[in-house]
Scaffold this motif. Structure first.
Motif, PDB file in Angstrom:
ATOM      1  N   ASP A 184      52.152 -24.518  35.901  1.00 31.51           N
ATOM      2  CA  ASP A 184      51.584 -24.614  37.259  1.00 31.51           C
ATOM      3  C   ASP A 184      52.294 -23.664  38.207  1.00 31.51           C
ATOM      4  N   THR A 228      48.117 -34.743  36.750  1.00 28.03           N
ATOM      5  CA  THR A 228      48.622 -35.902  37.485  1.00 28.03           C
ATOM      6  C   THR A 228      48.241 -35.814  38.967  1.00 28.03           C
ATOM      7  N   GLU A 237      45.024 -41.570  40.627  1.00 25.03           N
ATOM      8  CA  GLU A 237      44.993 -42.477  41.785  1.00 25.03           C
ATOM      9  C   GLU A 237      45.813 -43.743  41.561  1.00 25.03           C
ATOM     10  N   THR A 243      50.037 -37.168  27.885  1.00 23.15           N
ATOM     11  CA  THR A 243      48.747 -36.929  27.215  1.00 23.15           C
ATOM     12  C   THR A 243      48.922 -36.286  25.844  1.00 23.15           C
ATOM     13  N   LEU A 273      48.945 -42.934  32.937  1.00 23.55           N
ATOM     14  CA  LEU A 273      50.177 -42.816  33.732  1.00 23.55           C
ATOM     15  C   LEU A 273      51.262 -43.748  33.206  1.00 23.55           C
TER      16      LEU A 273
END
Ligand SMILES: Cc1cc2nc3c(=O)[nH]c(=O)nc-3n(C[C@H](O)[C@H](O)[C@H](O)COP(=O)(O)OP(=O)(O)OC[C@H]3O[C@@H](n4cnc5c(N)ncnc54)[C@H](O)[C@@H]3O)c2cc1C
Length: 465
Positions: free
Chosen positions: A38, A47, A51, A433, A451
């Protein structure tokens, strides 16, 4: 080799699982290097789009309805028949510890959300909900964790974060991790050495080339809710190094149904089509395809998204009227297509007006109790059956969405990656993941397990290095 290139642990990834592992390692005085593909401005991987968490908890905790460890485990078993039960049990047993980790590292919960669901954070009235919504969503979560790592005090370890840093090769000798080769800002190649490697680089959900090969033309129908970084390079590198895998390449988390006008990637949370339970859903041939009233929660959403994928061009339309508009809440981002007549609406969405009139008529006549259920039509609508009679009429184009892949690395309870022979790599760990297929197998989904799984195995990896 300069000292700057040697670390106690190198962590691949910059989402929930990587950050939890980094914090845990630093709190054990380790020198950590976190490598994430990123860019700084978009840090946090998928991520960022999340929520909610679901933890096992007692009745009344944060005003929630109780959700015991045994209920959690039984739900995992229902959703995921091929789950490794030992690992599933491990996640659930560590759920309270994970909640403690999340809260002690600054994460707070949306009180509004609990109020909306009929509970009250302050009055301690029990909500019907078992999930907690993160203040600031997933972006709030990752920024808290990054902030914590940036401000570690001297008694704790250190964490250097390299953004725009893509792991392209993993060097392993005799089941021991040696080094990673990394391309920084798409040009500068560097090698970093470490005593341990933790991989939290997600699945291969953003590898559209590979997904197209796997799913053929059907892939064109799907809309991806996440971002573009997780192409699975570290996962496939580890497979080359002899790692055992879990799940099948086709284990795509096809869920939920989204607004078809969203871009192919980056739809995020607002892409979700929330109008379905208050609509009837017809495909391009103007046939209803499922019981819209039953579209709720992870399990049915996955089934219905798969049904939609099988329809002509993988598309359908949710149709409802002005009386239902007010029942939808405010959480679907796009405006709906609107017309004062059913014929006009059908023309706007390019489907046969006569057929649509007939489907709506049949539906209206089959409603026995307003807002209840239908009798005598197939498929039935088992809940929220409101007649479609009051103009203006609305349509929302629908597409099957997908959120992540589950084919991944096989791990044990220490979070160590296993070799094809079943023994562990000495110092290579996986979390999030990239290994969720150990817990969530086949094609069902359990809300918010992602999560929790990343938090538990991130902590475990950080503790075991
Ligand atoms: C729209 C959406 C909503 C979701 N909502 C929820 C929710 O509410 N609750 C829930 O539990 N789950 C939710 N999920 C699932 C969620 O994605 C996972 O639970 C969780 O965020 C995964 O975290 P992770 O750390 O494993 O992966 P990610 O957050 O995806 O992080 C992977 C990281 O690896 C980096 N990376 C990839 N390849 C490389 C490489 N070669 N080198 C270096 N770095 C690399 C990426 O840049 C990224 O930083 C949602 C998913 C989507 C798409």
């Amino acid at each position: 080799m300069t000292l700057d290139f040697f670390y106690d642990v190198i962590i691949g990834g910059g989402g929930n699982a990587a950050l939890v592992a980094a914090i845990t390692a630093c709190e054990r005085n380790k020198k950590v290097l976190l490598l994430t593909k990123d860019p700084y401005e978009q840090r946090g991987g998928h991520t960022r789009y999340t929520e909610c968490f679901i933890f096992a908890h007692d009745e009344g905790w944060h005003g929630l309805k109780g959700y015991s460890e045994s209920e959690y485990l039984s739900d995992i078993k229902k959703a995921s028949k091929g789950a490794n039960l030992e690992l599933a049990e491990y996640v659930v047993k560590n759920s309270r510890k994970a909640a403690d980790f999340v809260e002690t590292h600054g994460i707070r919960w949306q009180e509004d959300y609990l109020l909306r669901q009929g509970g009250s954070y302050f009055k301690q009235k029990i909500s019907k909900q078992i999930r907690l919504e993160i203040v600031g969503g997933g972006t709030g979560l990752v920024n808290h964790y990054y902030h914590y790592l940036e401000n570690l005090n001297k008694e704790k370890g250190s964490c250097k974060v390299l953004y725009d840093a893509e792991i392209v090769k993993i060097n392993v000798e005799n089941k021991r991790f040696k080094s990673v080769e990394v391309i920084i800002k798409k040009s500068d190649k560097k090698t970093f050495y470490g005593n341990n490697l933790i991989l939290a680089t997600g699945g291969f959900e953003s590898n559209f080339e590979l997904l197209k090969k796997i799913f053929g033309n059907k892939f064109d129908y799907l809309i991806f809710r996440g971002e573009k970084m997780n192409t699975g390079l570290p996962l496939f590198e580890m497979i080359k190094n002899g790692a055992a895998t879990v799940g099948k390449l086709t284990d795509l988390e096809t869920h939920p149904i989204v607004d078809a006008r969203m871009p192919k990637v980056d739809g995020g949370v607002c892409a979700r089509a929330r109008c379905i339970p208050y609509s009837i859903v017809v495909n391009k041939n103007v046939e209803r395809i499922f019981d819209e009233g039953n579209y709720a929660g992870g399990l049915t959403e996955v089934t219905y998204t798969k049904l939609l994928l099988e329809q002509p061009e993988g598309r359908a339309y949710a149709i409802f009227d002005s009386s239902s508009l007010g029942k939808l809440g405010k959480r679907q981002a796009s405006p709906f297509i609107e017309d004062y007549t059913i014929e006009g609406l059908a023309k706007k969405i390019n489907i046969d007006p006569d057929k649509l009139l007939k489907v709506i008529n049949d539906f209206n006549l089959s409603i026995k109790v307003q807002g209840g259920y239908t009798v005598g039509i197939d498929p039935p609508k088992s809940r929220n059956a409101f007649p479609i009679v009051n103009p203006p009429f609305y349509a929302c184009p629908l597409a099957p969405g997908f959120s992540f892949t589950r084919y991944g690395l096989k791990v044990d309870k220490t979070s160590r990656v296993l070799t094809e022979k079943g023994d562990p790599f000495e110092n290579i760990f996986a979390a999030g993941t990239i290994m969720v297929g150990n817990i969530l197998s086949e094609d069902q989904y359990l809300d918010c397990l992602g999560l929790l799984n990343g938090t538990v195995f991130g902590m475990t990896a950080g503790e075991n290095i």
